[in-house]
Motif scaffolding. Structure first.
Motif, PDB file in Angstrom:
ATOM      1  N   ASN A  96       0.837  -1.209   0.000  1.00 21.77           N
ATOM      2  CA  ASN A  96       0.000   0.000   0.000  1.00 21.77           C
ATOM      3  C   ASN A  96       0.866   1.251   0.000  1.00 21.77           C
ATOM      4  O   ASN A  96       0.827   2.061   0.916  1.00 21.77           O
ATOM      5  N   TRP A  97       1.661   1.405  -1.059  1.00 26.44           N
ATOM      6  CA  TRP A  97       2.503   2.592  -1.134  1.00 26.44           C
ATOM      7  C   TRP A  97       1.665   3.854  -1.352  1.00 26.44           C
ATOM      8  O   TRP A  97       0.634   3.826  -2.041  1.00 26.44           O
ATOM      9  N   THR A  98       2.131   4.940  -0.776  1.00 23.86           N
ATOM     10  CA  THR A  98       1.527   6.251  -1.002  1.00 23.86           C
ATOM     11  C   THR A  98       2.657   7.228  -1.315  1.00 23.86           C
ATOM     12  O   THR A  98       3.840   6.903  -1.139  1.00 23.86           O
ATOM     13  N   PRO A  99       2.333   8.442  -1.773  1.00 21.06           N
ATOM     14  CA  PRO A  99       3.390   9.439  -2.004  1.00 21.06           C
ATOM     15  C   PRO A  99       4.185   9.760  -0.739  1.00 21.06           C
ATOM     16  O   PRO A  99       5.304  10.282  -0.824  1.00 21.06           O
ATOM     17  N   ASP A 100       3.622   9.442   0.442  1.00 25.18           N
ATOM     18  CA  ASP A 100       4.287   9.753   1.702  1.00 25.18           C
ATOM     19  C   ASP A 100       4.996   8.542   2.319  1.00 25.18           C
ATOM     20  O   ASP A 100       5.513   8.638   3.441  1.00 25.18           O
ATOM     21  N   SER A 101       5.016   7.407   1.615  1.00 26.26           N
ATOM     22  CA  SER A 101       5.672   6.211   2.153  1.00 26.26           C
ATOM     23  C   SER A 101       7.137   6.507   2.448  1.00 26.26           C
ATOM     24  O   SER A 101       7.801   7.240   1.715  1.00 26.26           O
ATOM     25  N   ARG A 102       7.646   5.894   3.551  1.00 29.29           N
ATOM     26  CA  ARG A 102       9.008   6.158   3.968  1.00 29.29           C
ATOM     27  C   ARG A 102       9.790   4.862   4.191  1.00 29.29           C
ATOM     28  O   ARG A 102       9.213   3.815   4.495  1.00 29.29           O
ATOM     29  N   MET A 103      11.108   4.960   3.993  1.00 28.56           N
ATOM     30  CA  MET A 103      12.042   3.902   4.379  1.00 28.56           C
ATOM     31  C   MET A 103      12.536   4.230   5.786  1.00 28.56           C
ATOM     32  O   MET A 103      12.669   5.408   6.134  1.00 28.56           O
ATOM     33  N   TRP A 104      12.824   3.187   6.570  1.00 26.75           N
ATOM     34  CA  TRP A 104      13.251   3.415   7.952  1.00 26.75           C
ATOM     35  C   TRP A 104      14.552   2.689   8.251  1.00 26.75           C
ATOM     36  O   TRP A 104      14.902   1.713   7.591  1.00 26.75           O
ATOM     37  N   ASN A 105      15.250   3.157   9.269  1.00 27.57           N
ATOM     38  CA  ASN A 105      16.419   2.452   9.776  1.00 27.57           C
ATOM     39  C   ASN A 105      15.937   1.180  10.484  1.00 27.57           C
ATOM     40  O   ASN A 105      15.033   1.243  11.316  1.00 27.57           O
ATOM     41  N   THR A 106      16.532   0.027  10.175  1.00 25.94           N
ATOM     42  CA  THR A 106      16.005  -1.245  10.668  1.00 25.94           C
ATOM     43  C   THR A 106      16.916  -1.945  11.678  1.00 25.94           C
ATOM     44  O   THR A 106      16.709  -3.118  11.980  1.00 25.94           O
ATOM     45  N   PHE A 107      17.915  -1.253  12.217  1.00 22.16           N
ATOM     46  CA  PHE A 107      18.817  -1.929  13.153  1.00 22.16           C
ATOM     47  C   PHE A 107      18.072  -2.413  14.397  1.00 22.16           C
ATOM     48  O   PHE A 107      18.284  -3.533  14.865  1.00 22.16           O
ATOM     49  N   LEU A 108      17.160  -1.605  14.926  1.00 25.34           N
ATOM     50  CA  LEU A 108      16.359  -2.044  16.070  1.00 25.34           C
ATOM     51  C   LEU A 108      15.434  -3.199  15.684  1.00 25.34           C
ATOM     52  O   LEU A 108      15.238  -4.140  16.465  1.00 25.34           O
ATOM     53  N   THR A 109      14.872  -3.126  14.490  1.00 28.25           N
ATOM     54  CA  THR A 109      13.990  -4.192  14.008  1.00 28.25           C
ATOM     55  C   THR A 109      14.720  -5.531  14.018  1.00 28.25           C
ATOM     56  O   THR A 109      14.178  -6.556  14.467  1.00 28.25           O
ATOM     57  N   HIS A 110      15.957  -5.528  13.544  1.00 32.99           N
ATOM     58  CA  HIS A 110      16.738  -6.775  13.513  1.00 32.99           C
ATOM     59  C   HIS A 110      17.038  -7.283  14.917  1.00 32.99           C
ATOM     60  O   HIS A 110      17.092  -8.505  15.148  1.00 32.99           O
ATOM     61  N   GLN A 111      17.226  -6.371  15.874  1.00 30.07           N
ATOM     62  CA  GLN A 111      17.477  -6.805  17.247  1.00 30.07           C
ATOM     63  C   GLN A 111      16.243  -7.487  17.839  1.00 30.07           C
ATOM     64  O   GLN A 111      16.350  -8.512  18.537  1.00 30.07           O
TER      65      GLN A 111
END
Length: 220
Positions: A96-111
């Motif tokens: 569900n991409w939108t013009p406001d979609s963002r990429m995030w830093n995922t280091f915490l996600t991996h932890q």
């Protein structure tokens, strides 16, 4: 680790992946189809990889990021996301991409994913993170979001908060990232079948079926 079709032959499949990578969920869904078609089971374990380790905490607009990183035009970026959206739909996954979609830093996600591995729920959490990012457009660098998604698969919010706040698994995740990059993994998804055969990129269900069958035959 996720076990599929435990009644049939079972292979180990390691998947090096980042939750920010749309081709990682596409590749997994294609693998899922291949497993169903062949009747082969898989013990799946996910491993950390950061597409953008220098991504700021505030993230970056997805379209802007893709244009900067790959030199594509705005039109090409839109077309690429539409292609992935259509492919996702055919595989039962919703982008569900939108013009406001963002990429995030995922280091915490991996932890948090590494903690989930120790609790036996890494695979459902990985799926929940893909849904949170691509389907629900949630910020996976946000502490509260990570805790909420982790709780949805049965993890204790207090434990997850501790993992995030103390950074107790940060070195472990860095070591795992370095392990795979030192073995030549430079793009994701990278799937390693039976600890022997490395395949990079979303290969399609038919190709995965052939790889699974060939790996099983050689193991026998």
């Amino acid at each position: 680790m996720a076990d599929t079709a435990p009644q049939g032959p079972v292979l180990d499949v390691d998947i090096v992946s980042d939750v920010m990578c749309p081709w990682c969920i596409i590749g997994y869904k294609q693998l899922e189809q291949a497993l169903a078609a062949t009747g082969i089971g898989a013990r799946i374990r996910w491993h950390p990889f950061e597409l953008n380790p220098d991504m700021p905490v505030t993230g970056q607009n997805t379209s802007e990021h893709i244009q900067q990183k790959y030199g594509s035009t705005a039109e090409q970026s839109v077309a690429a996301r539409q292609q992935m959206t259509d492919l996702g739909t055919s595989l039962g996954f919703q982008f569900n991409w939108t013009p406001d979609s963002r990429m995030w830093n995922t280091f915490l996600t991996h932890q948090v994913l590494d903690f989930a591995l120790s609790q036996g729920v890494q695979h459902p959490l990985k799926m929940a993170f893909f849904d949170a990012h691509f389907t629900n457009q949630r910020d996976l660098s946000d502490r509260a979001v990570l805790i909420d998604v982790a709780a949805s698969v049965g993890l204790d919010p207090v434990d997850v908060a501790r993992v995030i706040d103390t950074g107790e698994l940060a070195d472990t995740v860095r070591e795992k990232q370095q392990f795979w990059t030192s073995r030549g993994v430079s793009g994701v998804p990278s799937m390693i079948f039976a600890g022997k055969y490395l395949v990079t990129g979303a290969q399609g269900a038919d190709n995965y079926a052939q790889i699974l069958q060939q790996t099983l035959n050689e193991a026998a």
